[in-house]
Design an enzyme around this catalytic site. Sequence first.
Site, mmCIF file in Angstrom:
data_model
loop_
_atom_site.group_PDB
_atom_site.id
_atom_site.type_symbol
_atom_site.label_atom_id
_atom_site.label_comp_id
_atom_site.label_asym_id
_atom_site.label_seq_id
_atom_site.Cartn_x
_atom_site.Cartn_y
_atom_site.Cartn_z
ATOM 1 N N ARG A 197 0.833 -1.196 0.000
ATOM 2 C CA ARG A 197 0.000 0.000 0.000
ATOM 3 C C ARG A 197 0.871 1.251 0.000
ATOM 4 O O ARG A 197 2.071 1.197 0.247
ATOM 5 C CB ARG A 197 -0.912 0.023 1.247
ATOM 6 C CG ARG A 197 -1.846 -1.142 1.400
ATOM 7 C CD ARG A 197 -2.646 -1.064 2.692
ATOM 8 N NE ARG A 197 -3.759 -0.135 2.598
ATOM 9 C CZ ARG A 197 -4.493 0.269 3.646
ATOM 10 N NH1 ARG A 197 -4.208 -0.152 4.857
ATOM 11 N NH2 ARG A 197 -5.509 1.085 3.481
ATOM 12 N N ILE A 226 2.049 12.984 3.050
ATOM 13 C CA ILE A 226 1.762 12.279 1.805
ATOM 14 C C ILE A 226 0.382 11.620 1.905
ATOM 15 O O ILE A 226 0.006 11.090 2.958
ATOM 16 C CB ILE A 226 2.836 11.205 1.518
ATOM 17 C CG1 ILE A 226 4.240 11.815 1.600
ATOM 18 C CG2 ILE A 226 2.595 10.561 0.159
ATOM 19 C CD1 ILE A 226 4.517 12.926 0.609
ATOM 20 N N TYR A 244 7.823 7.341 16.761
ATOM 21 C CA TYR A 244 7.993 7.448 15.315
ATOM 22 C C TYR A 244 9.180 8.342 14.963
ATOM 23 O O TYR A 244 10.007 7.996 14.102
ATOM 24 C CB TYR A 244 6.709 7.994 14.694
ATOM 25 C CG TYR A 244 6.666 7.957 13.193
ATOM 26 C CD1 TYR A 244 6.428 6.764 12.510
ATOM 27 C CD2 TYR A 244 6.860 9.111 12.437
ATOM 28 C CE1 TYR A 244 6.382 6.723 11.121
ATOM 29 C CE2 TYR A 244 6.815 9.089 11.051
ATOM 30 C CZ TYR A 244 6.578 7.893 10.403
ATOM 31 O OH TYR A 244 6.535 7.861 9.028
ATOM 32 N N ALA A 245 9.278 9.494 15.626
ATOM 33 C CA ALA A 245 10.384 10.405 15.356
ATOM 34 C C ALA A 245 11.718 9.747 15.686
ATOM 35 O O ALA A 245 12.695 9.894 14.941
ATOM 36 C CB ALA A 245 10.211 11.697 16.154
ATOM 37 N N ALA A 246 11.766 9.016 16.793
ATOM 38 C CA ALA A 246 13.005 8.331 17.176
ATOM 39 C C ALA A 246 13.399 7.297 16.137
ATOM 40 O O ALA A 246 14.567 7.185 15.755
ATOM 41 C CB ALA A 246 12.828 7.662 18.539
ATOM 42 N N SER A 247 12.417 6.540 15.642
ATOM 43 C CA SER A 247 12.715 5.497 14.659
ATOM 44 C C SER A 247 13.209 6.093 13.354
ATOM 45 O O SER A 247 14.154 5.575 12.732
ATOM 46 C CB SER A 247 11.480 4.617 14.412
ATOM 47 O OG SER A 247 10.465 5.308 13.699
ATOM 48 N N LYS A 248 12.614 7.185 12.911
ATOM 49 C CA LYS A 248 12.989 7.777 11.632
ATOM 50 C C LYS A 248 14.322 8.524 11.722
ATOM 51 O O LYS A 248 15.107 8.538 10.760
ATOM 52 C CB LYS A 248 11.882 8.701 11.121
ATOM 53 C CG LYS A 248 10.587 7.961 10.784
ATOM 54 C CD LYS A 248 10.817 6.838 9.776
ATOM 55 C CE LYS A 248 9.539 6.162 9.344
ATOM 56 N NZ LYS A 248 9.764 5.081 8.346
#
EC number: 1.1.1.100
Length: 246
Positions: free
Chosen positions: A15, A187, A154-158
Amino acid sequence: MRLAGKVCIITGAGRGIGKATALKFATEGAKVIVCDVTPEWIDETVREIRDADGEAMGFIVDVRDRESIARMVQSVVATYGRIDCLVNNAGIVRDAQLKNMTDEQFDQVIDINLKGVYNCTKAVVDVMLRQQSGVILNTASVVGLYGNFGQTNYAASKAAVIGMVKTWARELGRKGIRANAVCPGFIQTPILSSMPDRVLAAMEEKVPLGRLGRPEEIAATFAFLASDEASYINGAVIEVSGGMSL
């Protein structure tokens, strides 16, 4: 046909950005390896590629499960004898403010968005080293550059997958392997489809171009980076956000 004959693995290809990237790579001549956790999504992406006279194989891959990754890699090498590109795109969100975030929410995001990138890259790097060639591309995020309210995990992972790319660029560049990251902004993906219209309107307001991005615009960036046209781009972090960080 910038990717003619290249064997390209894409995770989270059922997806959104992953699917758009799989379709774009196929139109550029790549042999596309579609990986996801949902069989129906895999089948749909593979079918669309084949209906357009492209070449694709589909695999159920949980990026947390090294055995499922290894089976996929072994099958790809047995079929094609090489792996030219890996797009680490699989990811999830489990948003909450820090005071309310559970350990489970944090661990789920880190296990898929970060450890999954490590697992997949670790599984293909020996193949690329033997070839003395390859491209590793990570889907990061503008959130990994600037942070975002309610997205500690999420910010930490990215941010971490950006750090990985820069490290791999140093370690692997002399072996003919390039590593780069793409940082999408807002997006139009299934993740956003559940958000209220007022929230989406507020997102658009933050973007100088005045609109959300399309998955195809991220896919086009990945296709360029995977191609020989980007042969001197290594360790780059490319923001594709309509200028939202200005």
